[in-house]
Design a protein around this motif. Structure first.
Motif, short mmCIF file in Angstrom:
data_model
loop_
_atom_site.label_atom_id
_atom_site.label_comp_id
_atom_site.label_asym_id
_atom_site.label_seq_id
_atom_site.Cartn_x
_atom_site.Cartn_y
_atom_site.Cartn_z
N LEU A 314 43.13 53.85 35.33
CA LEU A 314 42.45 52.63 34.90
C LEU A 314 41.27 52.32 35.81
O LEU A 314 40.18 51.95 35.34
CB LEU A 314 43.43 51.45 34.89
CG LEU A 314 42.84 50.08 34.52
CD1 LEU A 314 42.20 50.12 33.14
CD2 LEU A 314 43.92 48.99 34.59
N GLY A 315 41.46 52.47 37.11
CA GLY A 315 40.35 52.23 38.04
C GLY A 315 39.20 53.19 37.81
O GLY A 315 38.03 52.79 37.85
N GLU A 316 39.53 54.47 37.58
CA GLU A 316 38.48 55.45 37.31
C GLU A 316 37.74 55.11 36.02
O GLU A 316 36.51 55.28 35.93
CB GLU A 316 39.10 56.84 37.22
CG GLU A 316 39.72 57.32 38.53
CD GLU A 316 40.43 58.65 38.37
OE1 GLU A 316 40.47 59.15 37.21
OE2 GLU A 316 40.95 59.18 39.36
N ASP A 317 38.45 54.63 35.02
CA ASP A 317 37.81 54.26 33.75
C ASP A 317 36.87 53.08 33.94
O ASP A 317 35.76 53.05 33.38
CB ASP A 317 38.90 53.92 32.73
CG ASP A 317 38.32 53.62 31.35
OD1 ASP A 317 37.37 54.32 30.93
OD2 ASP A 317 38.81 52.68 30.69
N ILE A 318 37.28 52.09 34.75
CA ILE A 318 36.42 50.92 34.99
C ILE A 318 35.17 51.33 35.76
O ILE A 318 34.05 50.86 35.46
CB ILE A 318 37.22 49.84 35.76
CG1 ILE A 318 38.38 49.33 34.91
CG2 ILE A 318 36.31 48.70 36.17
CD1 ILE A 318 39.27 48.34 35.63
N VAL A 319 35.34 52.21 36.74
CA VAL A 319 34.18 52.68 37.51
C VAL A 319 33.19 53.40 36.60
O VAL A 319 31.97 53.20 36.69
CB VAL A 319 34.63 53.60 38.67
CG1 VAL A 319 33.42 54.23 39.34
CG2 VAL A 319 35.45 52.81 39.69
N SER A 320 33.70 54.24 35.71
CA SER A 320 32.81 54.99 34.82
C SER A 320 32.12 54.09 33.81
O SER A 320 30.98 54.35 33.41
CB SER A 320 33.60 56.08 34.09
OG SER A 320 34.60 55.50 33.26
N ARG A 321 32.77 53.02 33.40
CA ARG A 321 32.19 52.13 32.38
C ARG A 321 31.19 51.15 32.97
O ARG A 321 30.20 50.79 32.32
CB ARG A 321 33.29 51.37 31.64
CG ARG A 321 34.15 52.24 30.73
CD ARG A 321 35.26 51.42 30.09
NE ARG A 321 36.12 52.22 29.23
CZ ARG A 321 35.90 52.46 27.94
NH1 ARG A 321 34.83 51.94 27.36
NH2 ARG A 321 36.74 53.19 27.24
N PHE A 322 31.45 50.67 34.19
CA PHE A 322 30.60 49.63 34.76
C PHE A 322 29.79 50.11 35.96
O PHE A 322 29.00 49.34 36.52
CB PHE A 322 31.45 48.41 35.16
CG PHE A 322 32.17 47.78 33.99
CD1 PHE A 322 31.51 46.91 33.14
CD2 PHE A 322 33.49 48.08 33.73
CE1 PHE A 322 32.16 46.33 32.07
CE2 PHE A 322 34.16 47.50 32.67
CZ PHE A 322 33.49 46.63 31.82
N GLY A 323 29.98 51.34 36.39
CA GLY A 323 29.14 51.94 37.41
C GLY A 323 29.32 51.39 38.80
O GLY A 323 28.41 51.51 39.63
N SER A 324 30.46 50.79 39.12
CA SER A 324 30.69 50.26 40.46
C SER A 324 32.19 50.18 40.70
O SER A 324 32.98 50.04 39.75
CB SER A 324 30.05 48.88 40.63
OG SER A 324 30.35 48.34 41.91
#
Length: 690
Positions: A314-324
């Motif tokens: 989930l954290g990796e998905d959020i990083v990829s979607r929002f760039g931070s």
């Protein structure tokens, strides 16, 4: 008109303390204080602490071996390192480093292999050169589980008993403490004014401001306040609650240190999420306090991937979607965008989590759902004897944990045992119930596991086996307070005393003998009360007409020949039919008895009450059916009485039918009559009721 009661301010401003110094009241209310006593998750005064042991496995080995805390030590499992103490971390060692590389960076490093179960042994132990016997040894974490139990006991000894005490074992080396209820008691003791009732008995009234203007946090790591707050502001009750919690946690950590020689770090905050982050903020052997006014300041400098459940996919998905990966940047994303890209539920949860909102409860007991013990074989095993030796180790491993779970005290007990067997690319599973009527022992589990293994082998292609695992599941709370059958038996002197006391023989009355012969009741709530008999002179043999009551016999008695009764009593065979009534015209006609609430039956001239007419008609119908069954079927046709019954049956279909047993007998008679009109080959007619 003036009031005799003094005026009490209900606004946040209290009466002025000085000429120009109005004192503000607390932002918290009496309701919040009450919620604190109940450990409510929505209480803004709530305080949660998280205690985390510093390099737990390494500390256990350091204490067990009697080494200095300054001695670098790492815990080894096969060819890897699973724990490193802080003395070794100063040399740049991490858990994923190669053993040879670690010793190169820290020549004085001591590597201690974990305890293992050796093939064929009934108890785990520390073995020399265990790392080179991976094919015949299995890792055991029991030494650390035993130390964990000691640490939990030490923590609970410092805290007050339940229900004030709330301790949740989060893992083998960390616990959560909900200190809210304990803090509530301390506040009432230190500040008696809080025990006074709310003004106007209104729980929404604000609490008085704390009299303290400065707080001594001693050596705690205190998180800086948010940018909108200053240390010049007077503390409120949430700050006082945090200070009390800090003192309690210091006592807990000191007790663990004094009793078991272990150091631990702690985080103190408003909820579980922030307290867990705080315990890892300053390590080792420190505690961090995150006040309510410092939550955003603390989170803004962190990466959200450090938050539980946000460090994986989930954290990796959020990083990829929002760039931070920082909380500061993710705070700028509106809720709608989070829901759009992550889904409604996940987006809402992330939105609250990065703002420090967590309403999860501290569970005093986290129930274990299953226990597993497994081994991957290198090389593979090839015989039943080898597999059973490993099953013995699995059972011993699981049973030791069951003892910790309270199975010997019947607190919790598994209901199923499962075996998984892998041969090549094929995995087979077998499951069996654990008998609940037998005492839980190692031998019981071992016998069940061998039976499951035999089932797998019977199917063929069981060897070579690359992996074998055993598990138990379906845990339920055990039954307590049960007694064996022996506890219900009287023994010894008490039994002899009871035998010596003989009961008096029971006197059998004449009416009891009559009841044994199934005589109808002559009194009570029977149908007899609906009938009145008259003699020629208006008086019965036993008394007045109005007091002598009779009833048709019960349906059970119809199956036998009824004898003529005494005067004034109606019997089945002496019952007059319509012709007999006409022949006895010299008998005076029956009259209504004393009142108009009785009517005359047009078949037997008996007086009956209107409410009993339906039941009286049912009796006549049952009598007609009984008469019809006495006459054997012949070519002449149905007897006159049965014709009458048939007509009445037809009338029942058009109106209200008979009830109860009479209805069932009528149905039975109809079936018997139709079936008796034909005789199959080899059969003969039987006459019933003659």
């Amino acid at each position: 008109m003036s009031s005799s009661q003094p005026f009490v301010h209900s606004s946040p401003l209290s009466p002025t303390v000085g000429p120009s110094m109005p004192r503000r009241r607390s932002v918290f209310t009496y309701r919040h204080l009450s919620q604190l006593a109940q450990s409510s998750t929505s209480c803004p005064l709530r305080v949660i602490a998280h205690i985390d042991l510093d390099g737990f496995y390494a500390q256990c080995e350091t204490v067990r071996l009697g080494l200095s805390e300054d001695q670098p030590l790492a815990v080894q499992q096969w060819q890897g390192l699973i724990a490193i103490n802080y003395a070794a971390r100063k040399f740049g060692l991490t858990r994923h480093i190669d053993i040879d590389k670690a010793k190169e960076l820290c020549p004085q490093l001591i590597t201690q292999h974990v305890a293992t179960w050796r093939e064929g042994d009934a108890k785990w132990a520390y073995h020399d050169n265990a790392a080179s016997h991976i094919s015949t040894h299995k890792v055991s974490l029991d030494p650390y589980r035993l130390e964990c139990r000691k640490i939990l006991a030490a923590i609970k000894d410092v805290l007050p008993p339940p229900p004030i005490q709330r301790v949740e074992k989060a893992s083998i080396d960390e616990v959560f403490l909900d200190l809210s209820a304990q803090i509530h008691g301390v506040l009432l003791e230190r500040y008696p004014e809080l025990a006074d009732p709310a003004p106007y008995d209104d729980p929404t009234e604000n609490l008085p401001r704390p009299p303290t203007t400065a707080l001594d946090w001693k050596t705690d790591a205190l998180i800086d306040l948010d940018s909108t707050e200053t240390e010049d502001d007077d503390p409120d009750w949430d700050d006082i609650a945090m200070l009390v919690a800090s003192q309690i946690v210091s006592d807990v950590r000191a007790a663990i240190r004094a009793r078991l020689k272990y150091t631990c770090s702690a985080g103190i905050a408003h909820n579980k999420m922030l307290s867990k982050l705080g315990s890892g903020y300053r390590k080792p052997n420190q505690q961090t306090v995150i006040r309510n006014r410092a939550g955003q300041q603390f989170l803004s400098d962190l990466k959200f991937t450090k938050i539980r459940n946000l460090g994986g996919k989930l954290g990796e998905d959020i990083v990829s979607r929002f760039g931070s990966d920082t909380i500061k940047d993710l705070l700028q994303v509106p809720l709608d965008q989070l829901k759009l890209k992550l889904g409604d539920d996940t987006g809402s949860w992330v939105h609250q989590t990065i703002r420090g909102i967590d309403l999860s409860e501290v569970n005093s007991r986290t129930q274990i759902k299953s226990m597993l013990s497994a081994k991957s074989f290198r090389p593979s095993i090839n015989s039943f004897d080898q597999a059973t030796r490993w099953l013995r180790i699995f059972v011993a491993d699981i049973f030791s944990r069951l003892v910790e779970e309270g199975v010997l005290e019947n607190k919790r007990r598994p209901h199923t045992i499962n075996l998984h067997h892998r041969q090549g690319g094929q995995t087979k599973s077998r499951q069996a119930p654990i008998p609940q009527g037998r005492t839980m022992t190692e031998e019981l589990l071992f016998d069940l596991s061998k039976n499951l293994l035999s089932q797998v082998i019977a199917e063929g292609r069981a060897w070579p086996c690359a992996n074998l695992s055993l598990s138990v599941g379906g845990f339920e709370d055990g039954l307590t307070g049960n007694r064996g059958i022996g506890s219900f038996l009287v023994k010894g002197e008490e039994a002899r005393a009871m035998n010596a006391t003989e009961r008096q023989p029971e006197v059998v009355r004449p009416e009891s003998r009559q009841s044994q012969k199934k005589k109808r009741r002559l009194e009570g709530d029977s149908i007899r009360k609906f009938f009145v008999s008259h003699d020629d002179d208006g008086a019965g043999s036993d008394g007045d007409v109005g007091h002598q009551q009779h009833s048709p016999p019960a349906v059970e008695d119809i199956v036998r020949q009824a004898s003529p009764s005494s005067k004034g009593t109606l019997s089945l065979d002496s019952r007059p039919d319509h012709d007999q009534v006409e022949e006895t015209s010299n008998v005076p006609p029956l009259k209504l008895a004393d009142s108009t609430d009785r009517i005359v039956c047009d078949r037997c001239d008996r007086l009956i009450v209107p409410t009993g007419k339906q039941e009286h008609d049912d009796w006549h119908l049952a009598r007609d059916i009984q008469d019809a069954e006495r006459v054997a079927p012949n070519e002449i046709g149905v007897p006159p009485d049965n014709q009458l019954a048939t007509k009445q049956l037809q009338g029942r279909r058009d109106g209200a039918g008979p009830r109860g047993r009479a209805k069932r007998m009528a149905s039975k008679n109809t079936n018997v009559t139709s079936a008796s009109s034909r005789v199959e080959k080899g059969q003969s007619k039987l006459a019933f009721g003659r």
